[in-house]
Design an enzyme around this catalytic site. Structure first.
Site, mmCIF file in Angstrom:
data_model
loop_
_atom_site.group_PDB
_atom_site.id
_atom_site.type_symbol
_atom_site.label_atom_id
_atom_site.label_comp_id
_atom_site.label_asym_id
_atom_site.label_seq_id
_atom_site.Cartn_x
_atom_site.Cartn_y
_atom_site.Cartn_z
ATOM 1 N N ARG A 165 -30.155 -35.968 47.452
ATOM 2 C CA ARG A 165 -30.783 -37.284 47.196
ATOM 3 C C ARG A 165 -30.797 -38.135 48.472
ATOM 4 N NH1 ARG A 165 -31.336 -34.385 43.442
ATOM 5 N NH2 ARG A 165 -30.754 -34.782 41.279
ATOM 6 N N SER A 239 -31.183 -42.417 36.921
ATOM 7 C CA SER A 239 -29.748 -42.395 37.250
ATOM 8 C C SER A 239 -29.427 -43.556 38.182
ATOM 9 C CB SER A 239 -29.384 -41.100 37.965
ATOM 10 O OG SER A 239 -29.789 -39.997 37.192
ATOM 11 N N GLU A 334 -27.701 -45.150 43.547
ATOM 12 C CA GLU A 334 -28.870 -44.385 44.015
ATOM 13 C C GLU A 334 -30.072 -45.284 44.345
ATOM 14 O OE1 GLU A 334 -30.114 -40.461 42.182
ATOM 15 O OE2 GLU A 334 -31.910 -41.648 41.815
HETATM 16 P P1 FAD Z 1 -40.220 -46.758 44.814
HETATM 17 O O1 FAD Z 1 -39.196 -47.157 43.822
HETATM 18 O O2 FAD Z 1 -41.472 -47.537 44.859
HETATM 19 O O3 FAD Z 1 -39.556 -46.735 46.251
HETATM 20 C C1 FAD Z 1 -38.310 -46.112 46.469
HETATM 21 C C2 FAD Z 1 -37.948 -46.282 47.949
HETATM 22 O O4 FAD Z 1 -38.877 -45.548 48.743
HETATM 23 C C3 FAD Z 1 -38.037 -47.734 48.415
HETATM 24 O O5 FAD Z 1 -37.062 -47.938 49.403
HETATM 25 C C4 FAD Z 1 -39.432 -47.813 49.017
HETATM 26 O O6 FAD Z 1 -39.562 -48.810 50.015
HETATM 27 C C5 FAD Z 1 -39.587 -46.425 49.612
HETATM 28 N N1 FAD Z 1 -40.987 -45.959 49.645
HETATM 29 C C6 FAD Z 1 -41.818 -45.829 48.598
HETATM 30 N N2 FAD Z 1 -43.003 -45.300 49.009
HETATM 31 C C7 FAD Z 1 -42.894 -45.129 50.346
HETATM 32 C C8 FAD Z 1 -43.767 -44.627 51.347
HETATM 33 N N3 FAD Z 1 -44.997 -44.200 51.065
HETATM 34 N N4 FAD Z 1 -43.326 -44.590 52.626
HETATM 35 C C9 FAD Z 1 -42.084 -45.046 52.949
HETATM 36 N N5 FAD Z 1 -41.211 -45.521 52.036
HETATM 37 C C10 FAD Z 1 -41.610 -45.556 50.746
HETATM 38 N N6 FAD Z 1 -35.260 -39.217 40.823
HETATM 39 C C11 FAD Z 1 -34.928 -37.930 41.059
HETATM 40 O O7 FAD Z 1 -34.678 -37.554 42.208
HETATM 41 N N7 FAD Z 1 -34.866 -37.029 40.043
HETATM 42 C C12 FAD Z 1 -35.125 -37.348 38.764
HETATM 43 O O8 FAD Z 1 -35.062 -36.502 37.885
HETATM 44 C C13 FAD Z 1 -35.463 -38.697 38.483
HETATM 45 N N8 FAD Z 1 -35.687 -39.108 37.205
HETATM 46 C C14 FAD Z 1 -35.994 -40.403 36.948
HETATM 47 C C15 FAD Z 1 -36.190 -40.803 35.613
HETATM 48 C C16 FAD Z 1 -36.524 -42.100 35.324
HETATM 49 C C17 FAD Z 1 -36.756 -42.497 33.873
HETATM 50 C C18 FAD Z 1 -36.653 -43.060 36.353
HETATM 51 C C19 FAD Z 1 -37.069 -44.467 36.055
HETATM 52 C C20 FAD Z 1 -36.433 -42.696 37.674
HETATM 53 C C21 FAD Z 1 -36.083 -41.357 37.991
HETATM 54 N N9 FAD Z 1 -35.841 -40.936 39.304
HETATM 55 C C22 FAD Z 1 -35.524 -39.624 39.561
HETATM 56 C C23 FAD Z 1 -35.887 -41.899 40.416
HETATM 57 C C24 FAD Z 1 -37.323 -42.115 40.978
HETATM 58 O O9 FAD Z 1 -38.285 -41.783 40.025
HETATM 59 C C25 FAD Z 1 -37.592 -41.300 42.242
HETATM 60 O O10 FAD Z 1 -36.670 -41.641 43.247
HETATM 61 C C26 FAD Z 1 -39.005 -41.513 42.783
HETATM 62 O O11 FAD Z 1 -39.251 -40.659 43.859
HETATM 63 C C27 FAD Z 1 -39.263 -42.958 43.239
HETATM 64 O O12 FAD Z 1 -40.655 -43.077 43.488
HETATM 65 P P2 FAD Z 1 -41.380 -44.482 43.529
HETATM 66 O O13 FAD Z 1 -42.766 -44.246 43.988
HETATM 67 O O14 FAD Z 1 -41.234 -45.160 42.226
HETATM 68 O O15 FAD Z 1 -40.540 -45.210 44.655
HETATM 69 P P1 NAP Z 2 -27.410 -32.769 32.723
HETATM 70 O O1 NAP Z 2 -28.289 -31.604 32.503
HETATM 71 O O2 NAP Z 2 -26.768 -33.451 31.562
HETATM 72 O O3 NAP Z 2 -26.293 -32.393 33.782
HETATM 73 C C1 NAP Z 2 -25.346 -33.374 34.208
HETATM 74 C C2 NAP Z 2 -25.186 -33.265 35.707
HETATM 75 O O4 NAP Z 2 -24.627 -31.996 35.999
HETATM 76 C C3 NAP Z 2 -26.512 -33.356 36.417
HETATM 77 O O5 NAP Z 2 -26.554 -34.589 37.054
HETATM 78 C C4 NAP Z 2 -26.568 -32.163 37.350
HETATM 79 O O6 NAP Z 2 -26.559 -32.504 38.734
HETATM 80 C C5 NAP Z 2 -25.284 -31.406 37.092
HETATM 81 N N1 NAP Z 2 -25.571 -29.991 36.771
HETATM 82 C C6 NAP Z 2 -25.906 -29.475 35.564
HETATM 83 N N2 NAP Z 2 -26.023 -28.142 35.663
HETATM 84 C C7 NAP Z 2 -25.788 -27.807 36.940
HETATM 85 C C8 NAP Z 2 -25.770 -26.583 37.655
HETATM 86 N N3 NAP Z 2 -26.026 -25.409 37.055
HETATM 87 N N4 NAP Z 2 -25.502 -26.613 38.977
HETATM 88 C C9 NAP Z 2 -25.268 -27.770 39.592
HETATM 89 N N5 NAP Z 2 -25.258 -28.980 38.969
HETATM 90 C C10 NAP Z 2 -25.505 -28.995 37.658
HETATM 91 O O7 NAP Z 2 -28.227 -33.893 33.553
HETATM 92 P P2 NAP Z 2 -29.307 -34.945 33.071
HETATM 93 O O8 NAP Z 2 -28.761 -36.290 33.312
HETATM 94 O O9 NAP Z 2 -29.853 -34.589 31.724
HETATM 95 O O10 NAP Z 2 -30.440 -34.713 34.161
HETATM 96 C C11 NAP Z 2 -31.113 -33.474 34.244
HETATM 97 C C12 NAP Z 2 -31.681 -33.321 35.643
HETATM 98 O O11 NAP Z 2 -32.622 -34.361 35.903
HETATM 99 C C13 NAP Z 2 -30.624 -33.423 36.728
HETATM 100 O O12 NAP Z 2 -30.933 -32.517 37.751
HETATM 101 C C14 NAP Z 2 -30.737 -34.840 37.218
HETATM 102 O O13 NAP Z 2 -30.404 -34.992 38.593
HETATM 103 C C15 NAP Z 2 -32.214 -35.139 37.000
HETATM 104 N N6 NAP Z 2 -32.390 -36.573 36.726
HETATM 105 C C16 NAP Z 2 -32.313 -37.425 37.766
HETATM 106 C C17 NAP Z 2 -32.500 -38.789 37.574
HETATM 107 C C18 NAP Z 2 -32.485 -39.745 38.745
HETATM 108 O O14 NAP Z 2 -32.863 -40.879 38.566
HETATM 109 N N7 NAP Z 2 -32.058 -39.328 39.908
HETATM 110 C C19 NAP Z 2 -32.749 -39.278 36.301
HETATM 111 C C20 NAP Z 2 -32.772 -38.366 35.238
HETATM 112 C C21 NAP Z 2 -32.608 -37.009 35.469
HETATM 113 P P3 NAP Z 2 -27.847 -32.905 39.606
HETATM 114 O O15 NAP Z 2 -28.141 -34.323 39.216
HETATM 115 O O16 NAP Z 2 -27.350 -32.768 40.981
HETATM 116 O O17 NAP Z 2 -28.957 -31.972 39.283
#
Ligand code: FAD
Ligand code: NAP
Length: 339
Positions: A165, A239, A334
């Site tokens: 991340r 998250s 995050e």
């Molecule tokens: P923004 O929120 O608009 O921006 C995020 C950051 O990036 C800010 O600092 C912004 O200035 C910068 N930025 C945006 N666009 C640019 C650009 N073109 N150039 C330079 N900087 C820029 N994340 C995960 O990794 N995995 C997930 O599974 C995941 N699940 C999510 C589920 C939900 C319900 C929600 C709400 C969020 C989730 N996220 C997840 C977090 C988020 O969706 C991601 O980080 C996504 O990439 C953010 O994109 P955005 O366009 O909304 O960015």
């Molecule tokens: P989950 O499946 O309940 O698992 C809980 C956590 O355990 C996850 O965060 C995941 O880490 C870790 N995990 C599970 N299985 C794993 C494996 N085999 N090896 C290594 N790590 C493992 O998680 P969840 O909350 O429902 O989310 C599912 C996936 O979507 C995850 O990958 C999560 O990162 C992603 N997600 C991200 C966001 C966001 O905003 N960043 C929001 C929703 C979901 P990792 O997170 O490192 O994968």
């Protein structure tokens, strides 16, 4: 010519629905408009807020500067070889729609990243990841405009310095580049990653020859819809904390008191703890005080009352302090705070 809108309410431009105002707001759809916006900001001495889908930011107060909404659109096949296709997407493309487009094109690799909110341009910023796949696994290169010089620079995976991340754009090059396009290296033959327990469980009764990228995508979407609140109805940023990486000594200490602690190996000396488990065990699931902790997933903080982001940060601080006291583990936020 772009319109510079003064005193602009950003509530519809961030998924926490925080009702804060930016001094100015502009949408840009190409490099010329972006350059003009950067000139406007420079001349008026305005800090920048680069906006994609607003799904990974916490707007805790009014933003005293220019919010630039990146709306560059377009997708193209740039080249292919025997095994791979290289597809370039402009920064303003919606991420989830882009995943669906690639699946329709039978270009594989993005299926585990289905339904992540936000836009293509933000995806490399935190090297988005889900269900065992990260952006870096399917990344070829990106182009970004350097704010200071106005030059367009190409970044490889190496120069992006992707981590968990994380990327160079959150560290050494923070606030210095605006990503304009990303090129993905996808495969012509499926190479499925279904080792995450939630995916494995959903596929237990499906024979191997029936497991396709489309099915994996569909299952990921189903799981996400069942666990995660839709930001349109319950504002959230996914998250709120990263899963902490700790050394094995810290893990052993936690296991003494909590033998069931959820941990995944990272390397010989460190493990990744599930932050959601720690928060749940610290008793926060369902907590509500202005902002709230989601019932289905304690890692997700919600803003049902559409308050300013500061209300969410207050709950986040309470959670951080309690997890530190109970487990001795420091949680790292995050989403990024603005201003
Ligand atoms: P923004 O929120 O608009 O921006 C995020 C950051 O990036 C800010 O600092 C912004 O200035 C910068 N930025 C945006 N666009 C640019 C650009 N073109 N150039 C330079 N900087 C820029 N994340 C995960 O990794 N995995 C997930 O599974 C995941 N699940 C999510 C589920 C939900 C319900 C929600 C709400 C969020 C989730 N996220 C997840 C977090 C988020 O969706 C991601 O980080 C996504 O990439 C953010 O994109 P955005 O366009 O909304 O960015
Ligand atoms: P989950 O499946 O309940 O698992 C809980 C956590 O355990 C996850 O965060 C995941 O880490 C870790 N995990 C599970 N299985 C794993 C494996 N085999 N090896 C290594 N790590 C493992 O998680 P969840 O909350 O429902 O989310 C599912 C996936 O979507 C995850 O990958 C999560 O990162 C992603 N997600 C991200 C966001 C966001 O905003 N960043 C929001 C929703 C979901 P990792 O997170 O490192 O994968």
């Amino acid at each position: 010519m772009s319109l510079y809108l003064p005193h602009f309410n950003l509530q519809n431009y961030n998924t926490l629905a925080s009702p804060v105002c930016a001094d100015f707001f502009v949408s840009v759809k190409d490099e010329a408009e972006l350059m003009a916006a950067l000139k406007f900001a420079k001349e008026n001495n305005l800090p920048l807020l680069v906006l994609g889908g607003g799904s990974n930011i916490v707007l805790h107060d009014d933003f005293p500067g220019l919010a630039i909404h990146i709306q560059f659109m377009g997708k193209e096949l740039v080249r292919e070889d025997a095994e791979h296709v290289y597809i370039k997407a402009a920064a303003g493309e919606n991420w989830s729609d882009f995943v669906d487009y690639c699946l329709d094109e039978q270009s594989w690799g993005l299926e585990n990243l289905s339904l992540i909110p936000g836009n293509v341009g933000a995806a490399p910023i935190q090297n988005i990841g889900a269900y065992g796949v990260e952006l870096k696994d399917v990344f070829s290169e990106l182009t970004a405009l350097e704010i200071k010089s106005g030059l367009s620079i190409t970044f490889t995976a190496e120069t992006c310095q992707f981590g968990y991340r994380d990327s160079v754009f959150k560290n050494a090059l923070k606030d210095q580049f605006i990503i304009t396009s990303v090129t993905f290296k996808l495969t012509k033959t499926p190479a499925l990653k279904i080792h995450y327990p939630a995916l494995r469980d959903a596929l237990t009764n499906v024979s191997a020859d029936k497991i396709t990228p489309e099915l994996v995508s569909q299952i990921v979407c189903d799981i996400r819809r069942s666990k995660l609140p839709d930001p349109k109805t319950i504002p959230n940023v996914g998250s709120f904390f990263k899963n902490p990486i700790v050394n094995t000594t810290t893990l052993a200490a936690i296991q003494q008191a909590f033998p069931n602690v959820v941990a995944y190996p990272v390397d010989e000396n460190s493990v990744k703890l599930a932050a959601g488990w720690l928060i749940d065990r610290a008793g926060w699931k369902g907590f509500s005080q202005g902002a709230a902790v989601h019932e289905q997933q304690a890692l997700v903080l919600t803003n049902p009352n559409r308050l300013r982001g500061s209300a969410v940060l207050e709950v986040a601080e309470l959670i951080k302090a309690s997890v530190l006291t109970k487990f001795g583990v420091e949680l790292e936020q995050e989403p990024r705070n603005y201003p």
